[in-house]
Design a protein around this motif. Structure first.
Motif, PDB file in Angstrom:
ATOM      1  N   GLY A   1       0.819  -1.119  -0.114  1.00  0.00           N
ATOM      2  CA  GLY A   1      -0.219   0.002   0.118  1.00  0.00           C
ATOM      3  C   GLY A   1       0.761   1.217  -0.151  1.00  0.00           C
ATOM      4  N   PHE A   2       1.745   1.285  -0.805  1.00  0.00           N
ATOM      5  CA  PHE A   2       2.399   2.675  -1.058  1.00  0.00           C
ATOM      6  C   PHE A   2       2.985   2.828  -2.462  1.00  0.00           C
ATOM      7  CE2 PHE A   2       5.673  -0.625   0.815  1.00  0.00           C
ATOM      8  CZ  PHE A   2       6.370  -0.589  -0.057  1.00  0.00           C
ATOM      9  N   LYS A   3       3.443   3.942  -2.874  1.00  0.00           N
ATOM     10  CA  LYS A   3       3.765   4.315  -4.204  1.00  0.00           C
ATOM     11  C   LYS A   3       5.298   4.422  -4.174  1.00  0.00           C
ATOM     12  CE  LYS A   3      -0.011   6.954  -5.797  1.00  0.00           C
ATOM     13  NZ  LYS A   3      -0.498   8.301  -6.236  1.00  0.00           N
ATOM     14  N   ILE A   4       6.075   3.962  -5.277  1.00  0.00           N
ATOM     15  CA  ILE A   4       7.630   3.975  -5.687  1.00  0.00           C
ATOM     16  C   ILE A   4       7.700   4.417  -6.696  1.00  0.00           C
ATOM     17  CG2 ILE A   4       9.392   2.510  -5.675  1.00  0.00           C
ATOM     18  CD1 ILE A   4       8.077   0.328  -4.066  1.00  0.00           C
ATOM     19  N   GLN A   5       8.489   5.337  -6.567  1.00  0.00           N
ATOM     20  CA  GLN A   5       9.298   6.212  -7.888  1.00  0.00           C
ATOM     21  C   GLN A   5      10.629   5.686  -8.074  1.00  0.00           C
ATOM     22  OE1 GLN A   5       8.644  10.496  -7.696  1.00  0.00           O
ATOM     23  NE2 GLN A   5       7.063  10.199  -6.506  1.00  0.00           N
ATOM     24  N   ILE A   6      11.133   5.488  -9.327  1.00  0.00           N
ATOM     25  CA  ILE A   6      12.434   5.240  -9.635  1.00  0.00           C
ATOM     26  C   ILE A   6      13.064   5.988 -10.261  1.00  0.00           C
ATOM     27  CG2 ILE A   6      13.560   3.384 -10.897  1.00  0.00           C
ATOM     28  CD1 ILE A   6      11.242   1.345 -10.366  1.00  0.00           C
ATOM     29  N   GLU A   7      14.248   6.579  -9.870  1.00  0.00           N
ATOM     30  CA  GLU A   7      15.113   7.310 -10.453  1.00  0.00           C
ATOM     31  C   GLU A   7      16.267   6.995 -10.874  1.00  0.00           C
ATOM     32  OE1 GLU A   7      16.988  12.058  -9.552  1.00  0.00           O
ATOM     33  OE2 GLU A   7      15.997  10.917  -7.851  1.00  0.00           O
ATOM     34  N   LYS A   8      16.838   7.074 -12.330  1.00  0.00           N
ATOM     35  CA  LYS A   8      18.077   6.667 -12.941  1.00  0.00           C
ATOM     36  C   LYS A   8      19.253   7.882 -12.586  1.00  0.00           C
ATOM     37  CE  LYS A   8      18.308   7.042 -17.403  1.00  0.00           C
ATOM     38  NZ  LYS A   8      18.149   6.708 -18.693  1.00  0.00           N
ATOM     39  N   ILE A   9      20.177   7.194 -11.872  1.00  0.00           N
ATOM     40  CA  ILE A   9      21.287   8.130 -11.629  1.00  0.00           C
ATOM     41  C   ILE A   9      22.705   7.906 -12.544  1.00  0.00           C
ATOM     42  CG2 ILE A   9      22.776   9.236  -9.955  1.00  0.00           C
ATOM     43  CD1 ILE A   9      19.875   9.661  -9.327  1.00  0.00           C
ATOM     44  N   PRO A  10      22.972   8.850 -13.452  1.00  0.00           N
ATOM     45  CA  PRO A  10      24.050   8.489 -14.354  1.00  0.00           C
ATOM     46  C   PRO A  10      25.301   8.580 -13.524  1.00  0.00           C
ATOM     47  CG  PRO A  10      22.571  10.157 -15.236  1.00  0.00           C
ATOM     48  CD  PRO A  10      22.195   9.918 -13.977  1.00  0.00           C
ATOM     49  N   GLY A  11      26.193   7.618 -13.720  1.00  0.00           N
ATOM     50  CA  GLY A  11      27.371   7.328 -13.068  1.00  0.00           C
ATOM     51  C   GLY A  11      27.533   6.932 -11.793  1.00  0.00           C
ATOM     52  N   MET A  12      26.279   6.285 -11.567  1.00  0.00           N
ATOM     53  CA  MET A  12      25.927   5.656  -9.705  1.00  0.00           C
ATOM     54  C   MET A  12      26.940   4.266  -9.962  1.00  0.00           C
ATOM     55  SD  MET A  12      22.628   5.365  -7.515  1.00  0.00           S
ATOM     56  CE  MET A  12      22.626   5.619  -6.105  1.00  0.00           C
ATOM     57  N   HIS A  13      27.430   4.008  -8.990  1.00  0.00           N
ATOM     58  CA  HIS A  13      27.959   2.785  -8.758  1.00  0.00           C
ATOM     59  C   HIS A  13      27.124   1.491  -8.978  1.00  0.00           C
ATOM     60  CE1 HIS A  13      30.038  -0.862  -7.102  1.00  0.00           C
ATOM     61  NE2 HIS A  13      31.089  -0.062  -6.855  1.00  0.00           N
ATOM     62  N   PRO A  14      27.256   0.619 -10.010  1.00  0.00           N
ATOM     63  CA  PRO A  14      25.981  -0.229 -10.123  1.00  0.00           C
ATOM     64  C   PRO A  14      25.725  -1.287  -8.867  1.00  0.00           C
ATOM     65  CG  PRO A  14      28.347  -1.072 -10.941  1.00  0.00           C
ATOM     66  CD  PRO A  14      28.650   0.357 -10.512  1.00  0.00           C
ATOM     67  N   GLU A  15      26.464  -1.265  -7.984  1.00  0.00           N
ATOM     68  CA  GLU A  15      26.218  -1.864  -6.760  1.00  0.00           C
ATOM     69  C   GLU A  15      25.590  -1.253  -5.784  1.00  0.00           C
ATOM     70  OE1 GLU A  15      28.964  -5.964  -6.728  1.00  0.00           O
ATOM     71  OE2 GLU A  15      29.784  -4.168  -5.746  1.00  0.00           O
ATOM     72  N   VAL A  16      25.366   0.131  -5.876  1.00  0.00           N
ATOM     73  CA  VAL A  16      24.883   1.045  -5.010  1.00  0.00           C
ATOM     74  C   VAL A  16      23.593   1.393  -5.220  1.00  0.00           C
ATOM     75  CG1 VAL A  16      25.407   3.323  -3.927  1.00  0.00           C
ATOM     76  CG2 VAL A  16      27.147   1.810  -4.284  1.00  0.00           C
ATOM     77  N   TYR A  17      22.534   1.723  -4.165  1.00  0.00           N
ATOM     78  CA  TYR A  17      21.282   2.563  -4.353  1.00  0.00           C
ATOM     79  C   TYR A  17      20.943   3.036  -3.101  1.00  0.00           C
ATOM     80  CZ  TYR A  17      19.764  -1.971  -1.610  1.00  0.00           C
ATOM     81  OH  TYR A  17      19.779  -2.675  -0.793  1.00  0.00           O
ATOM     82  N   SER A  18      19.984   3.894  -3.312  1.00  0.00           N
ATOM     83  CA  SER A  18      19.373   4.761  -2.176  1.00  0.00           C
ATOM     84  C   SER A  18      18.017   4.717  -2.237  1.00  0.00           C
ATOM     85  CB  SER A  18      19.883   6.105  -2.127  1.00  0.00           C
ATOM     86  OG  SER A  18      19.419   6.931  -3.461  1.00  0.00           O
ATOM     87  N   ILE A  19      17.355   4.608  -1.080  1.00  0.00           N
ATOM     88  CA  ILE A  19      15.871   4.560  -0.763  1.00  0.00           C
ATOM     89  C   ILE A  19      15.450   5.717   0.157  1.00  0.00           C
ATOM     90  CG2 ILE A  19      13.987   3.378  -0.048  1.00  0.00           C
ATOM     91  CD1 ILE A  19      15.687   0.623  -0.478  1.00  0.00           C
ATOM     92  N   LEU A  20      14.850   6.697  -0.520  1.00  0.00           N
ATOM     93  CA  LEU A  20      14.431   8.107   0.455  1.00  0.00           C
ATOM     94  C   LEU A  20      12.693   7.783   0.498  1.00  0.00           C
ATOM     95  CD1 LEU A  20      16.249  10.530  -1.816  1.00  0.00           C
ATOM     96  CD2 LEU A  20      16.996   9.492   0.509  1.00  0.00           C
ATOM     97  N   GLN A  21      12.447   8.105   1.744  1.00  0.00           N
ATOM     98  CA  GLN A  21      11.109   8.362   2.332  1.00  0.00           C
ATOM     99  C   GLN A  21      10.595   9.536   2.002  1.00  0.00           C
ATOM    100  OE1 GLN A  21       9.357   7.765   6.348  1.00  0.00           O
ATOM    101  NE2 GLN A  21       9.096   5.669   5.753  1.00  0.00           N
ATOM    102  N   LEU A  22       9.385   9.698   1.101  1.00  0.00           N
ATOM    103  CA  LEU A  22       8.971  10.948   0.370  1.00  0.00           C
ATOM    104  C   LEU A  22       8.229  11.518   1.760  1.00  0.00           C
ATOM    105  CD1 LEU A  22       8.227  10.041  -3.029  1.00  0.00           C
ATOM    106  CD2 LEU A  22      10.114  11.174  -2.316  1.00  0.00           C
ATOM    107  N   ASN A  23       8.360  12.952   1.975  1.00  0.00           N
ATOM    108  CA  ASN A  23       7.541  13.621   2.715  1.00  0.00           C
ATOM    109  C   ASN A  23       6.419  14.172   1.965  1.00  0.00           C
ATOM    110  OD1 ASN A  23       9.034  13.308   5.046  1.00  0.00           O
ATOM    111  ND2 ASN A  23      10.408  14.795   4.405  1.00  0.00           N
ATOM    112  N   SER A  24       5.195  14.711   2.681  1.00  0.00           N
ATOM    113  CA  SER A  24       4.206  15.437   1.979  1.00  0.00           C
ATOM    114  C   SER A  24       4.656  16.916   1.436  1.00  0.00           C
ATOM    115  CB  SER A  24       3.051  15.493   3.060  1.00  0.00           C
ATOM    116  OG  SER A  24       3.483  16.197   4.116  1.00  0.00           O
TER     117      SER A  24
END
Length: 480
Positions: free
Chosen positions: A457-480
């Motif tokens: 029961g939540f939405k997920i946005q996916i953002e492509k980051i050019p040059g990001m390490h292929p084994e690294v990712y970040s997850i941010l909780q969105l505020n209103s």
């Protein structure tokens, strides 16, 4: 035609040996990280390893040198050393570096010093005379040994080098006189200097190549630097005037390595897989303990039966492997996994070919044997940083593994983290997931996050980051 090609810029010296356009050997030395092998230091013993007659010695470098009393000596000379020689903490003594610092290990040293000349190597601390094993004619070996015994200073030793074959007693005597004067000056400096200090620096790469490789069987030596060209001529006037006409100064607009088509071959040395002309290939993998080389037939199907196809592939691979070992300057233990052959005759021919090829290598190389499984073991002396360690550094992505986690693996790790975060605190406005572009494609295709969002029961946005390490990712909780 066999040539030595020298490319010099202020930051780096590169030397290639080519024969009929084929690259045989490549050496690189950088100004800021020059080699230590051959240098003589007055060092101070920092730590002694009981029972091993070994010690760590401060030579003024980042890492202490490891000293073992038998290093760098022929077996007969080691046996002649007094068993009563002792090393103690705080002792000051001259030592010579025999192996550069490699990886986490510091440089390796010996107390039994050698001074290399054109025709001989003087051993001031050991009473021993040796003749290069590459001089195979027995009458010439005997002649050189008799000369060496006459001209060798009392209490010292010497090794007659391969290049001395056919040389007169006068030529060898000149080397002895020069090296004994050099030794006297070193010992005078040793008496008045405080450790740690450098007493003697071995010649730079250009002079070492002239000293060790430039012989009558070299057709020409081409240099693209005028200062180095003049230095080489000055050295040859003293040591080998007959070779002066073979030295050329290159003044073309192109790089001398491009002119002789060496650059492309150097780029290929970084490849793990080496293609063979027949369609087969070899794969070279380096581990901490050894280097493993695997032989594969690839597209090569042969023209007769399977046994002949395998034999031809192995023989072609053996030639290329010997070449790659020299080019990459691979040292230590080398294990070659040839394709299994049926007959002892074929195995014998393969082993004979390997032994013939490694004899062309100036670095001491020994072919041990071939096993029933087709494994050939080779040992090769390792003293300096090899080509790979100079040119390349550890990959910041895979950290030396040679592999990175797949996009599918990253997708599952992201979904696992999202479940954990959602369990701790529900995100009413959803999440923003930032990833490498190759992971985006997999996430879009698999719909894994879309399914997860519907489930929890939540939405997920996916953002492509050019040059990001292929084994690294970040997850941010969105505020209103």
């Amino acid at each position: 035609m066999k040539s030595i090609i020298v490319n010099i810029v202020p930051e780096e010296t590169r030397i290639a040996i080519i024969e009929d356009g084929d690259l045989l050997e490549i050496s690189v030395e950088r100004t800021e990280s020059a080699h230590l092998v051959g240098n003589i230091y007055k060092g101070r013993v920092q730590n002694v390893l009981p029972g091993m007659q070994a010690a760590f010695v401060d030579i003024g470098q980042e890492k202490n040198a490891f000293l073992y009393i038998g290093d760098g000596l022929p077996k007969e000379a080691v046996q002649a050393i007094s068993s009563h020689e002792k090393i103690h903490i705080g002792q000051n003594l001259p030592i010579q570096i025999v192996k550069d610092a490699l990886g986490t290990k510091g440089p390796r040293a010996t107390t039994h010093l050698t001074l290399p000349g054109r025709n001989i190597v003087l051993m001031p601390t050991v009473d021993y005379i040796g003749i290069s094993r590459r001089i195979e004619v027995e009458t010439e070996r005997e002649r050189l040994k008799e000369i060496a015994e006459r001209i060798c200073p009392t209490g010292m030793g010497m090794i007659v080098r391969t290049v001395a074959a056919g040389k007169s007693e006068t030529a060898l005597q000149k080397d002895v006189e020069y090296l004994t004067r050099l030794w006297s000056s070193l010992m005078a400096r040793n008496k008045v200097s405080n450790p740690p200090t450098l007493l003697y620096r071995d010649a730079d790469l250009v002079i070492r190549i002239v000293r060790d490789y430039f012989t009558e069987n070299i057709d020409k030596m081409v240099l693209d630097n005028k200062d180095a060209y003049v230095r080489v001529l000055d050295l040859l006037k003293y040591t080998s005037p007959e070779l002066i006409d073979k030295v050329e100064l290159y003044e073309g607009s192109k790089s001398v390595f491009q002119m002789y088509q060496i650059e492309k071959e150097i780029e290929n040395l970084g490849k793990r897989q080496v293609e063979l002309k027949s369609g087969g290939f070899i794969v070279i993998d380096k581990t901490e303990a050894l280097t493993a080389i695997d032989v594969n037939t690839g597209k090569f199907v042969g023209q007769a039966n399977l046994a002949d196809t395998v034999f031809q592939a192995n023989m072609e691979a053996a030639v290329e492997i010997a070449k790659q070992i020299r080019l990459r300057d691979i040292g230590g233990i080398i294990i070659i996994d040839f394709i299994d052959m049926e007959t002892a005759s074929q195995k014998g021919q393969l082993l004979a070919l390997m032994e013939k090829k490694v004899r062309q290598d100036k670095t001491k190389t020994n072919v041990v044997d071939i096993t029933a499984l087709g494994l050939v073991e080779i040992t090769r002396k390792k003293s300096r940083q090899n080509f790979e360690s100079i040119i390349y550094s550890e990959c910041p992505y895979c950290h030396g593994r040679g592999l990175v986690e797949s996009p599918e693996t990253l997708s599952i790790k992201i979904s696992r983290d999202l479940r954990r975060m959602e369990k701790n605190r529900h995100a009413e406005n959803g999440y923003l997931v930032q990833v490498h572009e190759r992971v985006v494609a997999v996430l879009d295709q698999s719909k894994i996050l879309e399914t997860l969002g519907k489930e929890l029961g939540f939405k997920i946005q996916i953002e492509k980051i050019p040059g990001m390490h292929p084994e690294v990712y970040s997850i941010l909780q969105l505020n209103s």
